[in-house]
Design an enzyme around this catalytic site. Structure first.
Site, PDB file in Angstrom:
ATOM      1  N   ILE A 151       0.838  -1.214   0.000  1.00  0.00           N
ATOM      2  CA  ILE A 151       0.000   0.000   0.000  1.00  0.00           C
ATOM      3  C   ILE A 151       0.867   1.256   0.000  1.00  0.00           C
ATOM      4  O   ILE A 151       0.672   2.164  -0.829  1.00  0.00           O
ATOM      5  CB  ILE A 151      -0.953  -0.009   1.217  1.00  0.00           C
ATOM      6  CG1 ILE A 151      -1.882  -1.215   1.131  1.00  0.00           C
ATOM      7  CG2 ILE A 151      -1.776   1.289   1.258  1.00  0.00           C
ATOM      8  CD1 ILE A 151      -2.697  -1.481   2.378  1.00  0.00           C
TER       9      ILE A 151
ATOM     10  N   ASP B  28      11.254   2.853   5.529  1.00  0.00           N
ATOM     11  CA  ASP B  28      10.921   1.443   5.704  1.00  0.00           C
ATOM     12  C   ASP B  28      12.213   0.644   5.771  1.00  0.00           C
ATOM     13  O   ASP B  28      12.767   0.246   4.755  1.00  0.00           O
ATOM     14  CB  ASP B  28      10.044   0.947   4.532  1.00  0.00           C
ATOM     15  CG  ASP B  28       9.546  -0.471   4.760  1.00  0.00           C
ATOM     16  OD1 ASP B  28      10.150  -1.207   5.561  1.00  0.00           O
ATOM     17  OD2 ASP B  28       8.534  -0.845   4.118  1.00  0.00           O
TER      18      ASP B  28
ATOM     19  N   ARG C 189      -3.810   1.117  11.023  1.00  0.00           N
ATOM     20  CA  ARG C 189      -4.472   0.552  12.202  1.00  0.00           C
ATOM     21  C   ARG C 189      -4.568   1.610  13.297  1.00  0.00           C
ATOM     22  O   ARG C 189      -3.641   2.405  13.500  1.00  0.00           O
ATOM     23  CB  ARG C 189      -3.701  -0.653  12.772  1.00  0.00           C
ATOM     24  CG  ARG C 189      -3.888  -1.976  12.051  1.00  0.00           C
ATOM     25  CD  ARG C 189      -5.329  -2.493  12.103  1.00  0.00           C
ATOM     26  NE  ARG C 189      -5.490  -3.742  11.353  1.00  0.00           N
ATOM     27  CZ  ARG C 189      -5.931  -3.821  10.099  1.00  0.00           C
ATOM     28  NH1 ARG C 189      -6.285  -2.741   9.431  1.00  0.00           N
ATOM     29  NH2 ARG C 189      -6.060  -4.998   9.510  1.00  0.00           N
TER      30      ARG C 189
ATOM     31  N   ASP D 148      -8.993   5.844   9.203  1.00  0.00           N
ATOM     32  CA  ASP D 148      -9.990   4.858   8.785  1.00  0.00           C
ATOM     33  C   ASP D 148     -10.497   4.078  10.004  1.00  0.00           C
ATOM     34  O   ASP D 148     -11.177   3.084   9.859  1.00  0.00           O
ATOM     35  CB  ASP D 148      -9.324   3.890   7.776  1.00  0.00           C
ATOM     36  CG  ASP D 148     -10.326   3.243   6.831  1.00  0.00           C
ATOM     37  OD1 ASP D 148     -11.476   3.710   6.759  1.00  0.00           O
ATOM     38  OD2 ASP D 148      -9.956   2.263   6.148  1.00  0.00           O
TER      39      ASP D 148
ATOM     40  N   GLU E 292     -13.475   8.180  21.444  1.00  0.00           N
ATOM     41  CA  GLU E 292     -12.662   9.342  21.866  1.00  0.00           C
ATOM     42  C   GLU E 292     -12.465  10.343  20.724  1.00  0.00           C
ATOM     43  O   GLU E 292     -12.174  11.514  20.973  1.00  0.00           O
ATOM     44  CB  GLU E 292     -11.260   8.883  22.314  1.00  0.00           C
ATOM     45  CG  GLU E 292     -11.234   8.214  23.657  1.00  0.00           C
ATOM     46  CD  GLU E 292      -9.844   7.659  23.969  1.00  0.00           C
ATOM     47  OE1 GLU E 292      -8.839   8.130  23.395  1.00  0.00           O
ATOM     48  OE2 GLU E 292      -9.781   6.731  24.785  1.00  0.00           O
TER      49      GLU E 292
ATOM     50  N   HIS F 248     -13.568   2.259   8.572  1.00  0.00           N
ATOM     51  CA  HIS F 248     -12.724   1.153   8.096  1.00  0.00           C
ATOM     52  C   HIS F 248     -13.127   0.728   6.680  1.00  0.00           C
ATOM     53  O   HIS F 248     -13.465  -0.436   6.432  1.00  0.00           O
ATOM     54  CB  HIS F 248     -12.806  -0.043   9.066  1.00  0.00           C
ATOM     55  CG  HIS F 248     -11.741  -1.076   8.810  1.00  0.00           C
ATOM     56  ND1 HIS F 248     -11.748  -2.320   9.407  1.00  0.00           N
ATOM     57  CD2 HIS F 248     -10.623  -1.074   8.031  1.00  0.00           C
ATOM     58  CE1 HIS F 248     -10.712  -3.022   8.996  1.00  0.00           C
ATOM     59  NE2 HIS F 248     -10.002  -2.281   8.161  1.00  0.00           N
TER      60      HIS F 248
HETATM   61  N1  LIG Z   1      -7.742   0.519   6.073  1.00  0.00           N
HETATM   62  C1  LIG Z   1      -7.825  -0.697   5.569  1.00  0.00           C
HETATM   63  O1  LIG Z   1      -8.889  -1.196   5.259  1.00  0.00           O
HETATM   64  C2  LIG Z   1      -6.566  -1.488   5.347  1.00  0.00           C
HETATM   65  C3  LIG Z   1      -6.492  -2.352   4.235  1.00  0.00           C
HETATM   66  C4  LIG Z   1      -5.333  -3.091   4.034  1.00  0.00           C
HETATM   67  C5  LIG Z   1      -4.279  -2.988   4.927  1.00  0.00           C
HETATM   68  N2  LIG Z   1      -4.399  -2.168   6.007  1.00  0.00           N
HETATM   69  C6  LIG Z   1      -3.285  -2.049   6.959  1.00  0.00           C
HETATM   70  O2  LIG Z   1      -2.143  -1.618   6.260  1.00  0.00           O
HETATM   71  C7  LIG Z   1      -1.025  -2.389   6.665  1.00  0.00           C
HETATM   72  C8  LIG Z   1      -0.014  -2.440   5.550  1.00  0.00           C
HETATM   73  O3  LIG Z   1      -0.546  -3.188   4.469  1.00  0.00           O
HETATM   74  P1  LIG Z   1       0.358  -3.600   3.226  1.00  0.00           P
HETATM   75  O4  LIG Z   1      -0.515  -4.435   2.359  1.00  0.00           O
HETATM   76  O5  LIG Z   1       1.034  -2.413   2.641  1.00  0.00           O
HETATM   77  O6  LIG Z   1       1.430  -4.532   3.961  1.00  0.00           O
HETATM   78  P2  LIG Z   1       2.918  -4.856   3.511  1.00  0.00           P
HETATM   79  O7  LIG Z   1       3.351  -5.999   4.338  1.00  0.00           O
HETATM   80  O8  LIG Z   1       2.995  -4.998   2.027  1.00  0.00           O
HETATM   81  O9  LIG Z   1       3.758  -3.558   3.906  1.00  0.00           O
HETATM   82  C9  LIG Z   1       4.073  -3.196   5.204  1.00  0.00           C
HETATM   83  C10 LIG Z   1       5.449  -2.542   5.192  1.00  0.00           C
HETATM   84  O10 LIG Z   1       5.679  -1.946   6.472  1.00  0.00           O
HETATM   85  C11 LIG Z   1       7.069  -2.073   6.740  1.00  0.00           C
HETATM   86  N3  LIG Z   1       7.326  -1.858   8.167  1.00  0.00           N
HETATM   87  C12 LIG Z   1       7.116  -2.703   9.201  1.00  0.00           C
HETATM   88  N4  LIG Z   1       7.466  -2.121  10.354  1.00  0.00           N
HETATM   89  C13 LIG Z   1       7.913  -0.874  10.050  1.00  0.00           C
HETATM   90  C14 LIG Z   1       8.393   0.227  10.824  1.00  0.00           C
HETATM   91  N5  LIG Z   1       8.487   0.146  12.144  1.00  0.00           N
HETATM   92  N6  LIG Z   1       8.748   1.357  10.176  1.00  0.00           N
HETATM   93  C15 LIG Z   1       8.653   1.453   8.834  1.00  0.00           C
HETATM   94  N7  LIG Z   1       8.215   0.442   8.049  1.00  0.00           N
HETATM   95  C16 LIG Z   1       7.843  -0.704   8.653  1.00  0.00           C
HETATM   96  C17 LIG Z   1       7.412  -3.467   6.231  1.00  0.00           C
HETATM   97  O11 LIG Z   1       8.825  -3.603   6.009  1.00  0.00           O
HETATM   98  C18 LIG Z   1       6.598  -3.524   4.942  1.00  0.00           C
HETATM   99  O12 LIG Z   1       7.363  -3.122   3.811  1.00  0.00           O
HETATM  100  C19 LIG Z   1      -1.629  -3.749   7.054  1.00  0.00           C
HETATM  101  O13 LIG Z   1      -0.802  -4.439   7.970  1.00  0.00           O
HETATM  102  C20 LIG Z   1      -2.950  -3.364   7.643  1.00  0.00           C
HETATM  103  O14 LIG Z   1      -2.819  -3.153   9.027  1.00  0.00           O
HETATM  104  C21 LIG Z   1      -5.507  -1.417   6.237  1.00  0.00           C
HETATM  105  O1  LIG Z   2      -5.972  -5.426   6.726  1.00  0.00           O
HETATM  106  C1  LIG Z   2      -6.836  -5.339   5.862  1.00  0.00           C
HETATM  107  O2  LIG Z   2      -6.816  -5.987   4.787  1.00  0.00           O
HETATM  108  C2  LIG Z   2      -7.925  -4.325   6.051  1.00  0.00           C
HETATM  109  O3  LIG Z   2      -7.963  -3.785   7.306  1.00  0.00           O
HETATM  110  C3  LIG Z   2      -9.252  -4.730   5.496  1.00  0.00           C
HETATM  111  O4  LIG Z   2     -10.085  -5.275   6.465  1.00  0.00           O
HETATM  112  P1  LIG Z   2     -11.520  -5.879   6.000  1.00  0.00           P
HETATM  113  O5  LIG Z   2     -11.235  -7.091   5.188  1.00  0.00           O
HETATM  114  O6  LIG Z   2     -12.227  -6.184   7.285  1.00  0.00           O
HETATM  115  O7  LIG Z   2     -12.206  -4.804   5.217  1.00  0.00           O
END
Ligand SMILES: NC(=O)c1ccc[n+]([C@@H]2O[C@H](COP(=O)([O-])OP(=O)(O)OC[C@H]3O[C@@H](n4cnc5c(N)ncnc54)[C@H](O)[C@@H]3O)[C@@H](O)[C@H]2O)c1
Ligand SMILES: O=C(O)[C@H](O)COP(=O)(O)O
Length: 395
Positions: A149, A168, A232, A256, A261, A273
């Protein structure tokens, strides 16, 4: 053999349809499941039956799953890396515009307007000066976490004319290759925070990232900076954000992850979310999670696990033994000896390790009987053993 899959949350139909009905029973109330398919449901307190062989997350984050406990039991947890990244990136961009153009308070202002005709128009024109915004070109975005992302957010912001800085320390080579070449690397999180007009968080929630953004870190940020959190809730100390907003040091917090609070607090924009809530992302995530689960249950292959290494071996004609064990010396040797004592010839073998865990696939020229599998399970350090029938023998 029929596999039983228990689902939590709404799993996209495209994913559910990828389970052949002749081979799978799937549903929310399935008892004694072989596999679990989940989105955001919290499984930490959920009693998981002993029959569970694997858990697949139709999404990215796995902080709702007791990964450590499952690792100790030799159970792989899968996710769907990148499958919802575009959807999240698009919502992050929306958040960026919302923050810079004060869209949420502007909408609230319009919703509360009264009067008609010229009075109404005058109120609109008089009120709009409260919502003078900022444009993106030349502003600096800091992206924390450059995975699936974060990388897409960084590239999209660059294409919109922003300067982009990323942090990162664990970036993969694959993700680094995808980044636009003029995205600069910060040497520390503090360095990134100190120089950015907007900061967007894209790291997983783990112990090391809990409350990554707190009073000290916000103090490093320039005044009026915008903080975007589509990763998160637990990554940000809410009390620190609210204090900084109240003192006018933080421009806005777009998240999101709503929380009581945060409700109604000036400067907070909270969405329910929605990051991965598009038809496309839900389908992509479910299909990939189901593929991961099926490969594991039907063939023992591991792809896209968050706790086990990738272990994928083409099938031969015979049966297959899948062994999860502690990553210590002489495990494969002991398993091989047990198979030899049972008169089974090894046709192919693949062993990989990741941290404290290892996983071995062994194809034999017959089928591994339950008593042989039981003897292998009794070897000190072996966590899980599965005897997978030959492909032709599956009913
Ligand atoms: N809002 C939503 O609906 C939604 C959807 C998908 C993912 N997410 C969240 O987004 C997060 C990231 O998703 P992604 O698909 O990009 O995962 P990903 O694993 O592809 O990327 C995460 C990156 O974070 C880096 N990282 C870990 N700890 C770190 C730190 N302390 N400082 C800097 N970088 C660090 C890792 O090296 C990795 O490259 C997920 O873990 C999830 O919590 C939220
Ligand atoms: O980590 C994720 O992929 C997102 O937070 C999405 O969560 P959801 O599948 O409940 O929409």
């Amino acid at each position: 053999m029929v596999f039983r899959i228990r689902t939590y949350n709404n799993i996209a139909e495209a994913g559910l349809e990828a389970f052949p009905r002749s081979q799978y029973e799937v549903g929310a109330s399935i008892e004694q499941p072989d596999g679990i398919l989940v989105r955001s449901a919290n499984l930490h307190q959920e009693p998981l039956p002993e029959t569970v062989q694997a858990i697949a997350r139709a999404g990215a984050g796995v902080n709702n799953i007791p990964v450590e406990k499952l690792s100790e039991q030799g159970i792989p947890v899968f996710n769907a890396p990148g499958a919802n990244a575009n959807a999240v990136k698009e919502l992050v961009l929306a958040g960026l515009f919302m923050g810079f153009r004060h869209i949420a308070p502007a909408l609230a202002f319009v919703a509360e307007l009264s009067g008609e005709g010229e009075t109404f128009e005058k109120a609109v024109e008089a009120g709009k000066k409260r919502f003078v915004g900022r444009e993106l070109p030349g502003r600096r975005l800091g992206v924390v976490g450059l995975g699936a992302i974060g990388g897409q957010v960084a590239n999209a912001a660059r294409a919109l004319g922003m300067e982009v800085v990323g942090y990162d320390p664990g970036i993969t080579v694959e993700h680094a290759w995808r980044l636009a070449s003029d995205i600069r690397q910060a040497r520390s999180l503090d360095e990134l925070l100190a120089e950015c007009d907007v900061v967007s968080l894209h790291v997983p929630l783990i112990e090391a990232t809990r409350e990554l953004i707190n009073e000290r870190r916000i103090a490093v940020m320039p005044d009026s900076a915008l903080l975007l959190n589509f990763a998160r809730d637990g990554l940000v100390r809410r009390s620190a954000v609210l204090a900084a907003l109240a003192e006018g040091r933080l421009g806005a917090y777009v998240t999101d992850f709503p929380h009581p609070e945060l409700q109604g607090q000036p400067g907070v924009v909270a969405l329910p979310h929605l990051g991965a809530s598009t038809g496309e992302a839900e389908a992509n995530s479910a299909v990939l999670a189901v593929q991961n689960l099926r490969e594991f249950l039907e063939h023992g292959n591991i792809r896209n696990s968050v706790n086990f290494p990738d272990v994928v071996m083409p099938r031969t004609d015979g049966g297959r033994l899948a062994v999860a064990n502690a990553n210590v010396p002489n495990m494969v040797g002991q398993v091989g000896t047990t198979l030899a004592e049972a008169g089974l010839n090894i046709v192919d073998l693949l062993n990989r390790s990741r941290g404290e865990l290892a996983y071995t696939l062994i194809d034999v020229d017959g089928e591994v009987a339950p008593d042989i599998a039981g003897r292998i399970l009794a070897i000190d350090g072996v966590l899980k053993v599965r005897s997978i029938p030959p492909v032709s023998g599956r009913g």
